[in-house]
Design a protein around this motif. Structure first.
Motif, PDB file in Angstrom:
ATOM      1  N   GLY A  50       0.894  -1.386  -0.063  1.00  0.00           N
ATOM      2  CA  GLY A  50      -0.002   0.030   0.026  1.00  0.00           C
ATOM      3  C   GLY A  50       0.775   1.095  -0.060  1.00  0.00           C
ATOM      4  N   ALA A  51       2.120   1.210   0.832  1.00  0.00           N
ATOM      5  CA  ALA A  51       2.838   2.269   0.979  1.00  0.00           C
ATOM      6  C   ALA A  51       3.462   2.734  -0.783  1.00  0.00           C
ATOM      7  CB  ALA A  51       3.877   2.089   1.805  1.00  0.00           C
ATOM      8  N   VAL A  52       3.837   1.687  -1.525  1.00  0.00           N
ATOM      9  CA  VAL A  52       4.254   1.889  -2.713  1.00  0.00           C
ATOM     10  C   VAL A  52       3.052   2.244  -3.791  1.00  0.00           C
ATOM     11  CG1 VAL A  52       5.165   0.578  -4.758  1.00  0.00           C
ATOM     12  CG2 VAL A  52       6.165  -0.067  -2.472  1.00  0.00           C
ATOM     13  N   ILE A  53       2.112   1.920  -3.538  1.00  0.00           N
ATOM     14  CA  ILE A  53       0.993   1.943  -4.528  1.00  0.00           C
ATOM     15  C   ILE A  53       0.596   3.464  -4.220  1.00  0.00           C
ATOM     16  CG2 ILE A  53      -1.463   1.736  -5.200  1.00  0.00           C
ATOM     17  CD1 ILE A  53      -0.877  -1.142  -4.508  1.00  0.00           C
ATOM     18  N   PHE A  54       0.532   3.877  -3.066  1.00  0.00           N
ATOM     19  CA  PHE A  54      -0.059   5.228  -2.535  1.00  0.00           C
ATOM     20  C   PHE A  54       0.884   6.283  -2.832  1.00  0.00           C
ATOM     21  CE2 PHE A  54      -3.277   2.736  -0.088  1.00  0.00           C
ATOM     22  CZ  PHE A  54      -4.149   3.105  -0.652  1.00  0.00           C
ATOM     23  N   TYR A 150      -6.880   8.968  10.426  1.00  0.00           N
ATOM     24  CA  TYR A 150      -6.622  10.502  10.973  1.00  0.00           C
ATOM     25  C   TYR A 150      -7.482  11.532   9.909  1.00  0.00           C
ATOM     26  CZ  TYR A 150      -3.219   8.558  14.081  1.00  0.00           C
ATOM     27  OH  TYR A 150      -2.519   7.866  14.991  1.00  0.00           O
ATOM     28  N   GLY A 151      -7.216  11.364   8.694  1.00  0.00           N
ATOM     29  CA  GLY A 151      -7.873  12.356   7.887  1.00  0.00           C
ATOM     30  C   GLY A 151      -6.918  13.625   7.659  1.00  0.00           C
ATOM     31  N   ASN A 152      -5.715  13.640   8.203  1.00  0.00           N
ATOM     32  CA  ASN A 152      -4.964  14.860   7.902  1.00  0.00           C
ATOM     33  C   ASN A 152      -4.341  14.650   6.430  1.00  0.00           C
ATOM     34  OD1 ASN A 152      -3.526  12.533   9.043  1.00  0.00           O
ATOM     35  ND2 ASN A 152      -1.590  13.912   8.946  1.00  0.00           N
ATOM     36  N   ILE A 153      -4.051  13.464   6.230  1.00  0.00           N
ATOM     37  CA  ILE A 153      -3.492  12.893   4.787  1.00  0.00           C
ATOM     38  C   ILE A 153      -4.451  12.181   3.966  1.00  0.00           C
ATOM     39  CG2 ILE A 153      -1.439  11.734   3.608  1.00  0.00           C
ATOM     40  CD1 ILE A 153       0.304  12.486   5.939  1.00  0.00           C
ATOM     41  N   THR A 154      -4.973  12.709   3.176  1.00  0.00           N
ATOM     42  CA  THR A 154      -6.174  11.767   2.181  1.00  0.00           C
ATOM     43  C   THR A 154      -5.605  11.789   0.753  1.00  0.00           C
ATOM     44  OG1 THR A 154      -7.350  13.692   2.060  1.00  0.00           O
ATOM     45  CG2 THR A 154      -7.826  12.081   3.982  1.00  0.00           C
ATOM     46  N   PRO A 155      -5.883  10.832   0.101  1.00  0.00           N
ATOM     47  CA  PRO A 155      -5.802  11.010  -1.392  1.00  0.00           C
ATOM     48  C   PRO A 155      -6.666  12.081  -2.099  1.00  0.00           C
ATOM     49  CG  PRO A 155      -6.962   8.952  -0.784  1.00  0.00           C
ATOM     50  CD  PRO A 155      -6.561   9.661   0.399  1.00  0.00           C
ATOM     51  N   LYS A 156      -5.947  12.633  -3.040  1.00  0.00           N
ATOM     52  CA  LYS A 156      -6.358  13.579  -3.803  1.00  0.00           C
ATOM     53  C   LYS A 156      -6.902  13.236  -5.458  1.00  0.00           C
ATOM     54  CE  LYS A 156      -6.559  15.992  -0.130  1.00  0.00           C
ATOM     55  NZ  LYS A 156      -7.748  16.270   0.603  1.00  0.00           N
ATOM     56  N   ALA A 163      -8.195   3.373  -5.363  1.00  0.00           N
ATOM     57  CA  ALA A 163      -7.225   2.241  -4.847  1.00  0.00           C
ATOM     58  C   ALA A 163      -7.365   2.330  -3.064  1.00  0.00           C
ATOM     59  CB  ALA A 163      -5.617   2.722  -4.874  1.00  0.00           C
ATOM     60  N   THR A 164      -7.856   3.412  -2.546  1.00  0.00           N
ATOM     61  CA  THR A 164      -8.097   3.353  -1.105  1.00  0.00           C
ATOM     62  C   THR A 164      -9.246   2.084  -0.801  1.00  0.00           C
ATOM     63  OG1 THR A 164      -7.197   5.524  -0.692  1.00  0.00           O
ATOM     64  CG2 THR A 164      -8.675   4.626   0.901  1.00  0.00           C
ATOM     65  N   ILE A 165     -10.220   2.491  -1.805  1.00  0.00           N
ATOM     66  CA  ILE A 165     -11.546   1.649  -1.501  1.00  0.00           C
ATOM     67  C   ILE A 165     -11.301   0.162  -1.581  1.00  0.00           C
ATOM     68  CG2 ILE A 165     -13.697   1.026  -2.221  1.00  0.00           C
ATOM     69  CD1 ILE A 165     -14.131   4.028  -3.280  1.00  0.00           C
ATOM     70  N   VAL A 166     -10.547  -0.217  -2.561  1.00  0.00           N
ATOM     71  CA  VAL A 166     -10.227  -1.638  -2.776  1.00  0.00           C
ATOM     72  C   VAL A 166      -9.053  -1.984  -1.620  1.00  0.00           C
ATOM     73  CG1 VAL A 166      -9.235  -3.205  -4.339  1.00  0.00           C
ATOM     74  CG2 VAL A 166     -10.593  -1.348  -5.175  1.00  0.00           C
TER      75      VAL A 166
END
Length: 353
Positions: A50-54, A150-156, A163-166
């Motif tokens: 996940g770290a690599v993908i995001f 947390y919500g401080n960092i979210t995909p834009k 990708a977050t949903i899956v």
């Protein structure tokens, strides 16, 4: 002739042996993945994936947003300079009104850049650790699969959100199973340690003492008495299992409180927080509430080292495992308390009956 014999007849010996080895390897791999160590390794590998993908999906957008904000700031400066040349001889009221409109537009654009585009407030030439670096994306992945969020960092980006949903759809059940298994395993280990240090100690009782003497709480069938120089030694019989050991609820609470205090000291030193704020963050995190109002690394000067993000990630994972262990330990004790309450209320029959 069976199906396997027919298939073997049409295949060379080398192909059949290779296929047999592949099947054997797959079976071993499946068994390993469903073992305790296998599930832990699977969660770790999933978090790294996940770290690599995001990081690949979001880091470029983060850098682009800084350039966009730089252009927006330069444009605003030019607009104010133009107003100064045009309205230099006019009244101060007219000049203030014109500049105020320009700054109001700039304020709205900055708000959208932060909330919609995820601008982190850093300059375009920022040379520090990006929010979507490997360690930042790893921390985000862990907060997703542990449901802290947390919500401080979210995909834009659209791809990042899909990708977050899956990723969460697969990772959350996997992580919950892993934490439950680790909590159960650590719970058994802690019961063995607690039984060895507290419950299994020899308690010497004078033979001449009256019936009001205090004995070790245990099943009478699992107690034996040994003579030792005019003293009676009450010990637990070997037949008593570790699983029968009950850890008091207050011990579990003390473990959690001690872990929160460790995190309080740690984040107070790293983030220059006061103890109340640091303890508040640790509790909100370990309870998976995750408001996101207080998050390590949210200020512009913090997180000079990526090792801090890795340590924070390990603190979260081990803390959630510890919480799961405490819940596992408290189940038997709460069940016993409920039984006692039921007997006291007359809802359950006494064991003596």
């Amino acid at each position: 002739m069976t199906k396997s014999e027919r298939q073997r007849r049409h295949l060379p010996d080398s192909c059949f042996k290779c296929r047999k080895k592949c099947c054997w390897f797959l079976k071993k791999l499946v068994v390993f993945c469903f073992s305790q160590i296998g599930i832990v390794c699977l969660v770790i590998a999933y978090a790294i994936l996940g770290a690599v993908i995001f990081g690949a999906l979001e880091e470029t957008t983060e850098e682009l947003n800084r350039v966009i904000v730089e252009e927006l700031r330069n444009t605003t400066i030019k607009q104010i300079y133009t107003l100064n040349k045009k309205l230099l001889l006019y009244e101060e009221k007219n000049w203030s009104h014109a500049v105020d409109n320009v700054l109001l537009d700039f304020q709205k654009d900055i708000y959208l850049a932060i909330t919609r585009d995820g601008w982190d407030g850093r300059q375009e030439d920022y040379a520090g650790v990006s929010d979507w670096s490997f360690t930042g994306a790893l921390l985000y992945s862990v907060t997703v699969i542990t449901t802290i969020g947390y919500g401080n960092i979210t995909p834009k980006t659209t791809a990042g959100r899909l990708a977050t949903i899956v990723y969460a759809f697969v990772g959350i059940p996997l992580t919950m199973i892993c934490l439950a298994n680790l909590g159960h395993m650590f719970g058994i280990s802690f019961k063995a340690l607690y039984r060895r240090l507290v419950c299994n100690k020899k308690k010497k009782v004078n033979k001449t003492s009256d019936t009001s003497s205090k004995y070790l709480v245990a099943n009478p069938q699992n107690i034996k008495i040994e003579d030792d120089e005019n003293e009676a030694v009450v010990v637990m019989a070997d037949s008593e299992k570790v699983s029968d050991t009950r850890v008091p609820v207050y011990v579990c609470f003390l473990i959690v409180i001690a872990y929160i205090l460790i995190g309080t000291v740690l984040f107070s030193v790293w983030e220059s927080w006061d103890p109340i704020t640091a303890g508040y963050f640790c509790f909100i995190t370990l309870s998976t509430i995750g408001f996101g109002d207080v998050v390590p690394g949210h200020s512009l000067e913090s997180w000079a080292s990526q090792a801090k993000r890795v340590t924070c990630t390990l603190y979260l994972l081990f803390g959630l495992t510890l919480i799961s262990m405490c819940f596992s330990l408290m189940v038997d004790e709460v069940r016993e308390i409920a039984k006692r309450f039921g007997r006291w209320m007359g809802l359950l029959q006494s064991e003596a009956n």
